[in-house]
Design an enzyme around this catalytic site. Structure first.
Site, PDB file in Angstrom:
ATOM      1  N   ASP A 223     -34.972   7.109 -22.880  1.00  0.00           N
ATOM      2  CA  ASP A 223     -33.957   6.239 -22.293  1.00  0.00           C
ATOM      3  C   ASP A 223     -33.872   6.543 -20.803  1.00  0.00           C
ATOM      4  OD1 ASP A 223     -31.590   5.013 -21.403  1.00  0.00           O
ATOM      5  OD2 ASP A 223     -30.646   5.207 -23.365  1.00  0.00           O
TER       6      ASP A 223
ATOM      7  N   TYR B 299     -25.113  -8.360 -14.050  1.00  0.00           N
ATOM      8  CA  TYR B 299     -26.569  -8.414 -13.982  1.00  0.00           C
ATOM      9  C   TYR B 299     -27.039  -8.700 -12.562  1.00  0.00           C
ATOM     10  CZ  TYR B 299     -31.364  -9.907 -14.953  1.00  0.00           C
ATOM     11  OH  TYR B 299     -32.719 -10.029 -14.952  1.00  0.00           O
TER      12      TYR B 299
END
Length: 250
Positions: free
Chosen positions: A56, A147
């Site tokens: 990750d 985003y």
């Protein structure tokens, strides 16, 4: 080892996987990184000259371990493609802090952590960094407060990287895709949204994952040896015209 090695994050699917495959076609070895272990295993099952690494990129300790394992496996890193990303398209008033942080920790923190951890290896090879931004980072758009902001920050980080790492021979550039025909996009884009995108784009079509990969691998190659600090929109001309899609506001 003299064969060049690329590290690609978010490589289990989509643009990341297409980029990894194109690197291999061009004679590179590739470290495919993704936190989705089963999908990564499927992606790498039949690919030669590549290995999957399940990590990750938003977790500093995992990133350090990832770099160590890649260097142990391949001996060098010539290019880092920071492609891992997540999206959550919500109105500003519905974007809570947990959603904001979930996007930032992968899209922004991950780019910072992976790039920083790879700098010593990139100094050795005078390598390249390519960050995957978005046209949503180049201009504001509906439902993209988290985003779009994360990608705008990636664009500026790319310029910082180019400015500070150039003295070591490390180049940094950013590719900003527009609408791309991925499985995810096709799943969430309604016919109305698709039609609006096509009307707004000079090339009148979605891009392909491979078309984005072509730009990425070029920027990592010796053919782009004098290119750094550049933000390249691979978007069919979408960023160059228009101001948004009414279909997204409904």
């Amino acid at each position: 080892m003299t064969q060049k090695v690329a590290l690609v994050t978010g490589a289990a699917r989509g643009i990341g996987l297409a980029t990894a495959k194109l690197f291999i076609e061009q004679g590179w070895l590739v470290a495919l990184v993704d936190r989705d272990g089963p999908e990564l295993a499927t992606a790498t099952r039949d690919i030669a000259n590549a290995r999957g690494f399940e990590f990750d990129v938003s977790i500093p300790e995992q990133v350090d371990q990832m770099i160590d394992e890649i260097l142990t496996a391949f001996g060098r890193i010539d290019a880092v493609v920071n492609n891992a990303g997540v999206a959550d398209f919500l109105p500003i008033e519905e974007t809570n802090f947990a959603a904001w942080r979930r996007i930032m920790e992968t899209n922004l923190d991950g780019v910072f952590l992976v790039s920083q951890a790879a700098i010593p290896a990139l100094k050795e090879t005078k390598g390249a960094i390519v960050n995957i931004g978005s046209i949503s980072g180049l201009r504001a758009s509906t439902l993209r407060v988290a985003y779009g902001t994360s990608k705008a920050a990636v664009i500026h980080m790319t310029k910082q990287q180019a400015a500070e790492l150039g003295e070591y021979g490390i180049r940094a550039n950013c590719v900003c895709p527009g609408p791309v025909k991925t499985k995810l996009a096709m799943a969430v884009h309604s016919p109305e949204i698709i039609s609006a995108y096509l009307d707004a784009m000079p090339l009148n079509r979605y891009g392909s994952e491979t078309e984005i990969a072509e730009v990425v691998t070029f920027l990592c190659s010796d053919k782009a040896s004098f290119v750094t600090g550049q933000i390249i929109a691979a978007d069919g001309g979408f960023e160059n015209v228009g101001v948004g899609l009414p279909a997204l506001r409904k």
